[in-house]
Design a protein around this motif. Structure first.
Motif, PDB file in Angstrom:
ATOM      1  N   THR A   4       0.883  -1.063   0.081  1.00 29.44           N
ATOM      2  CA  THR A   4      -0.071  -0.002  -0.050  1.00 29.44           C
ATOM      3  C   THR A   4       0.940   1.181   0.053  1.00 29.44           C
ATOM      4  O   THR A   4       1.911   1.349   0.688  1.00 29.44           O
ATOM      5  N   GLY A   5       0.430   2.179  -0.719  1.00 31.69           N
ATOM      6  CA  GLY A   5       1.480   3.458  -0.500  1.00 31.69           C
ATOM      7  C   GLY A   5       0.614   4.327  -1.585  1.00 31.69           C
ATOM      8  O   GLY A   5      -0.363   4.324  -1.975  1.00 31.69           O
ATOM      9  N   HIS A   6       1.482   5.426  -1.938  1.00 28.19           N
ATOM     10  CA  HIS A   6       0.787   6.600  -2.862  1.00 28.19           C
ATOM     11  C   HIS A   6       2.299   7.191  -3.657  1.00 28.19           C
ATOM     12  O   HIS A   6       3.445   7.058  -3.134  1.00 28.19           O
ATOM     13  N   GLU A   7       1.971   7.810  -4.769  1.00 27.11           N
ATOM     14  CA  GLU A   7       3.070   8.267  -5.633  1.00 27.11           C
ATOM     15  C   GLU A   7       2.363   9.774  -6.037  1.00 27.11           C
ATOM     16  O   GLU A   7       1.178   9.731  -6.353  1.00 27.11           O
ATOM     17  N   LYS A   8       3.372  10.742  -6.350  1.00 24.62           N
ATOM     18  CA  LYS A   8       2.869  11.704  -6.947  1.00 24.62           C
ATOM     19  C   LYS A   8       3.095  11.852  -8.296  1.00 24.62           C
ATOM     20  O   LYS A   8       4.044  11.736  -8.865  1.00 24.62           O
ATOM     21  N   PHE A   9       2.058  11.905  -9.033  1.00 27.00           N
ATOM     22  CA  PHE A   9       2.195  12.204 -10.526  1.00 27.00           C
ATOM     23  C   PHE A   9       1.306  13.452 -10.954  1.00 27.00           C
ATOM     24  O   PHE A   9       0.315  13.694 -10.760  1.00 27.00           O
ATOM     25  N   GLY A  10       2.219  14.399 -11.695  1.00 22.65           N
ATOM     26  CA  GLY A  10       1.589  15.600 -12.068  1.00 22.65           C
ATOM     27  C   GLY A  10       0.715  16.398 -11.193  1.00 22.65           C
ATOM     28  O   GLY A  10       1.455  16.878 -10.191  1.00 22.65           O
ATOM     29  N   LEU A  11      -0.575  16.313 -11.377  1.00 27.98           N
ATOM     30  CA  LEU A  11      -1.544  17.323 -10.663  1.00 27.98           C
ATOM     31  C   LEU A  11      -1.814  16.678  -9.429  1.00 27.98           C
ATOM     32  O   LEU A  11      -2.565  17.249  -8.342  1.00 27.98           O
ATOM     33  N   THR A  60      -7.463   8.278  -7.417  1.00 30.38           N
ATOM     34  CA  THR A  60      -6.805   9.564  -7.681  1.00 30.38           C
ATOM     35  C   THR A  60      -8.085  10.661  -7.356  1.00 30.38           C
ATOM     36  O   THR A  60      -9.137  10.286  -6.911  1.00 30.38           O
ATOM     37  N   TRP A  61      -7.753  12.019  -7.542  1.00 31.81           N
ATOM     38  CA  TRP A  61      -8.833  12.669  -7.343  1.00 31.81           C
ATOM     39  C   TRP A  61      -9.826  12.812  -8.416  1.00 31.81           C
ATOM     40  O   TRP A  61     -11.003  13.107  -8.196  1.00 31.81           O
ATOM     41  N   MET A  62      -9.393  12.219  -9.518  1.00 29.61           N
ATOM     42  CA  MET A  62     -10.377  11.986 -10.565  1.00 29.61           C
ATOM     43  C   MET A  62     -11.119  10.908 -10.798  1.00 29.61           C
ATOM     44  O   MET A  62     -12.349  10.757 -11.290  1.00 29.61           O
TER      45      MET A  62
END
Length: 114
Positions: A4-11, A60-62
């Motif tokens: 489990t985790g998160h990555e920052k991509f673009g926006l 993601t937020w979208m």
């Protein structure tokens, strides 16, 4: 274990979870073990492959999506050296001294709702 985790991509950030990881196939067509006088054991595996099935989900937020995935890794080559210290005071121990692994092909199939 689950990943489990998160990555920052673009926006924004992509949150992910990979669970239910299960190795379904392992092929070792060429494997050998040899003794290294005075130092230990050498293990050589050539042209191996493995298949792994898992569940995945991303958010993601979208959008968000989830599904199953099959990962097939082939042309795997491993050379490992194990040492066995000579110590007569306790149980025999073994430790990994060096390890080199390469893989040739990785095929990933994602099945999801989108």
């Amino acid at each position: 274990p689950d990943l489990t985790g998160h990555e920052k991509f673009g926006l924004g950030n992509v949150k992910y979870n990979i669970s239910g990881i299960h190795v379904t196939a392992v092929e070792l067509p060429s494997a050998s073990i040899s003794l290294l006088p005075g130092s230990g054991i050498k293990l050589v595996i050539g042209n191996a492959s493995l298949t792994i099935n898992m569940n995945w989900n991303i958010r993601t937020w979208m959008f968000k999506d989830s599904g199953r995935s099959t990962v097939h890794i082939s042309k795997v080559f491993v050379t490992a050296i194990f040492s066995m210290p000579r110590d007569n005071t306790g149980p025999t121990s073994i430790s990994l001294t060096s390890c080199r692994t390469t893989s040739g092909d990785i095929d990933i199939k994602l099945n999801g709702k989108s």
